[in-house]
Design a protein around this motif. Structure first.
Motif, PDB file in Angstrom:
ATOM      1  N   ASP A 433       9.093  -0.300   4.673  1.00 33.02           N
ATOM      2  CA  ASP A 433       9.003  -0.509   6.076  1.00 33.02           C
ATOM      3  C   ASP A 433       8.731  -1.965   6.580  1.00 33.02           C
ATOM      4  OD1 ASP A 433       6.941   0.203   4.665  1.00 33.02           O
ATOM      5  OD2 ASP A 433       5.793   0.488   6.749  1.00 33.02           O
ATOM      6  N   GLY A 434       7.845  -2.439   5.794  1.00 33.31           N
ATOM      7  CA  GLY A 434       7.473  -3.773   6.292  1.00 33.31           C
ATOM      8  C   GLY A 434       8.435  -4.815   6.029  1.00 33.31           C
ATOM      9  N   PHE A 458      11.908   2.983   2.540  1.00 37.38           N
ATOM     10  CA  PHE A 458      10.679   3.781   2.008  1.00 37.38           C
ATOM     11  C   PHE A 458       9.600   3.501   2.925  1.00 37.38           C
ATOM     12  CE2 PHE A 458      13.729   3.504  -1.333  1.00 37.38           C
ATOM     13  CZ  PHE A 458      13.815   5.107  -1.924  1.00 37.38           C
ATOM     14  N   ASP A 460       5.529   3.883   4.250  1.00 41.39           N
ATOM     15  CA  ASP A 460       4.248   4.240   4.020  1.00 41.39           C
ATOM     16  C   ASP A 460       3.398   3.803   5.069  1.00 41.39           C
ATOM     17  OD1 ASP A 460       4.232   1.762   3.411  1.00 41.39           O
ATOM     18  OD2 ASP A 460       3.262   1.722   1.596  1.00 41.39           O
ATOM     19  N   ALA A 462       2.873   0.725   6.036  1.00 46.00           N
ATOM     20  CA  ALA A 462       1.937  -0.214   5.582  1.00 46.00           C
ATOM     21  C   ALA A 462       2.557  -1.183   5.126  1.00 46.00           C
ATOM     22  CB  ALA A 462       0.814   0.399   4.640  1.00 46.00           C
ATOM     23  N   PHE A 463       1.991  -2.248   4.738  1.00 45.29           N
ATOM     24  CA  PHE A 463       2.341  -3.545   3.856  1.00 45.29           C
ATOM     25  C   PHE A 463       1.632  -2.869   2.345  1.00 45.29           C
ATOM     26  CE2 PHE A 463       2.666  -6.800   7.226  1.00 45.29           C
ATOM     27  CZ  PHE A 463       3.838  -6.848   7.226  1.00 45.29           C
ATOM     28  N   GLY A 464       2.332  -1.558   2.035  1.00 39.99           N
ATOM     29  CA  GLY A 464       1.359  -0.985   0.942  1.00 39.99           C
ATOM     30  C   GLY A 464       1.035  -1.751  -0.257  1.00 39.99           C
TER      31      GLY A 464
END
Ligand code: TPP
Ligand code: MG
Length: 540
Positions: A433-434, A458, A460, A462-464
């Motif tokens: 997403d980021g 994908f 989440d 977040a910058f997971g």
């Protein structure tokens, strides 16, 4: 000799070199370049929505096919926007020809307050190029393009930058268009090839480490011949996936990573043959430190020979030519493999399941849904990091993992470039997403081109990877890593992409449906498995 403008001279030289794709954005400072290709059926001209998209498309185009595309950009911001994709290409040995507009010759090298002014632009570009120059007269254009092609074709391929001041682009001159040159790639010193064969024969348990150079020089068959002659298992770098099919009985796949999967083979091997790899930090965080003492290395770029470890034999040459010579030296016999590859695969699979079961399930499901020749283009995101390790790869140039320059937003534009280069192959982009929001505007480009493309996000929120890094290194003090995202389905629809939110377990089925229907698809997958950052190999 023909009378033509600089812009037309560029087009004529590109046509002669067989360059048929141009990515770029028009402006007052590159319009004569675009005018040169106007109405010419030899060119597909792709208007991108940001110059980073142009250079990343050219990078994906090159990595999917080995072919060279051109980019036309305005000076100043057009060039600086393109630099990121050029930096990626530099780190992943992808060629491209970037043509930068420029103010008129008389306006250069002064703080003149001219539009798009950027001091030292050629030097700025040179930091991400193998060749960079400014042209001072239209008649010089064919020679300069030829030099750039030679630099890309004879050595390690990297971007080239050719700057054309406005008066050079628009002035008419008598121009001699040159036929393309034929280049011979260095085949290596035969005496050194013989020494390498002797060293390899003397090893009891040789191992092969194959990088992207194998794909670039189309050395796959020769690599297999050498590995079979030696009975040597083959590991590929993250960028060399597809150099050998994962169905081959000697293929161990990729992934030195953090899992310790290769400790056993590394400890037991007594010699390693490294071909077409700089032994990069993404593929091996220990930079070859754990390789066996005896090292034989083949590379087109002398810089990489012995860069990590002293070599017993080092051969500067084209991997295909050198491996063919080596296979001939080793003779037709096949040695029994010394390593139990079947058992290794079983252990690897068990380790992956233990460490990252949810990701493995997604990747397995995708592999089953994707035809063998599908080109998968990764971004720097959880599933993308795992791909080189988990995705069985069967053909060269079918898994494109972003280079060590490491920009987010690689996947969508690179996938567009890959699809244009290989229209007969299915192409999918793997985004987080980021990262997706770095270059999402190129959905408009994909739509305008009416491409068949599946974009997976994908999500989440977040910058997971960085959030997990903050868990690991900063005691969970999360900062800057939570993301407030748009509605991806509505966003995709706004761009004219058929868009769906799908559960991870239904992804394979959704991709099958999308590919059967054709067109541009955006699939958002809510997905946030824990512990994933352990796989980011370059993180401390
Ligand atoms: C241009 C650029 N800026 C910042 C980074 C640092 N960075 C590396 S991974 C990452 C997080 C990516 O987030 P996302 O795309 O959502 O993937 P996830 O880690 O959540 O799977 C960031 C910010 C980078 N690699 N490139
Ligand atoms: Mg994310």
């Amino acid at each position: 000799m023909r009378r033509m403008t600089g812009g037309h001279a560029v087009a004529a030289a590109l046509r002669a070199e067989g360059v048929d794709h141009v990515f770029g954005i028009v402006g007052t400072h590159d319009c004569p370049l675009f005018d040169g290709v106007y109405g010419d059926p030899a060119f597909k001209v792709v208007t991108v929505r940001h110059e980073q998209g142009a250079s990343l498309m050219a990078a994906g185009y090159a990595r999917a096919s080995g072919k060279v595309a051109a980019c036309f950009v305005v000076p100043g911001p057009g060039l600086t926007n393109a630099l990121t994709g050029m930096g990626m290409a530099y780190s992943e040995s992808a060629p491209m020809l970037v043509f930068g507009g420029q103010n008129a010759l008389a306006q250069l090298e002064r703080e003149g307050g001219h539009f798009h002014e950027l001091a030292n632009s050629v030097e700025v570009a040179r930091s991400v190029c193998g060749y960079a120059t400014r042209v001072a007269a239209p008649g010089d254009i064919p020679r300069v393009i030829r030099e750039a092609m030679r630099a890309m074709r004879c050595g390690r391929p990297r971007p080239a930058y050719i700057e054309l001041p406005l008066d050079v682009q628009s002035a008419e001159a008598d121009v001699a268009v040159l036929p393309p040159e034929r280049y011979s790639r260095p085949a290596g010193d035969p005496a050194e090839v013989a020494r390498a064969a002797q060293a390899l024969r003397s090893a009891q348990r040789p191992l092969v480490f194959a990088g992207e150079g194998v794909e670039i020089s189309e050395a796959g068959d020769a690599l297999v011949a050498v590995a079979e002659a030696l009975g040597a298992p083959v590991v590929t770098s993250m960028f060399g996936r597809g150099a050998i099919s994962d169905r081959h009985p000697l293929a161990l796949g990729d992934g030195w990573g953090r899992l310790g999967l290769y400790d056993d083979v590394l400890a037991r091997a007594d010699l390693v043959l490294v071909v077409g790899s700089r032994i990069d930090v993404v593929s091996d965080p220990s930079l070859g430190a754990r390789f066996p003492e005896r090292l034989v290395q083949i590379d087109i770029d002398p810089l990489f020979i012995g860069q990590r470890r002293p070599v017993e034999v080092g051969i500067v040459g084209d991997p295909r030519l050198v491996l063919e010579a080596l296979a001939a030296e080793l003779g037709g016999r096949r040695r029994e493999g010394w390593y139990d590859v079947t058992e290794f695969r079983r252990r690897k699979r068990a380790a992956l399941a233990e460490r990252a079961e949810p990701v493995l399930a997604v990747v397995d499901d995708l592999r089953a849904a994707l035809p063998d020749d599908t080109i998968v283009v990764d971004d720097l995101t959880l599933v993308g990091y795992w791909m080189p390790l988990m995705l069985e790869t069967y053909l060269p140039r079918t898994l494109i993992h972003p280079g060590t320059y490491g920009t987010l937003g690689y996947s969508l534009p690179a996938a567009i470039g890959a699809k244009l280069a290989r229209p007969e192959r299915p192409v999918v982009a793997v985004c987080g997403d980021g990262g997706f929001l770095f270059t999402l505007q190129e959905l408009a480009t994909a739509r305008a081109l009416a491409l068949d493309l599946v974009v997976m996000i994908f999500n989440d929120n977040a910058f997971g990877a960085i959030r997990q890094f903050q868990d690991r290194m900063f005691g969970g003090r999360h900062i800057g890593a939570a993301l407030e995202n748009p509605d991806f389905v509505k966003l995709g629809e706004a761009f004219g992409a058929r868009s769906e939110r799908v559960e991870a377990k239904s992804l394979g089925a959704a991709v099958r449906r999308a590919q059967a229907a054709g067109g541009l698809w955006l699939l958002e997958i809510p997905f946030a498995p824990r512990g994933s950052v352990e796989m980011v190999p370059w993180m401390p």
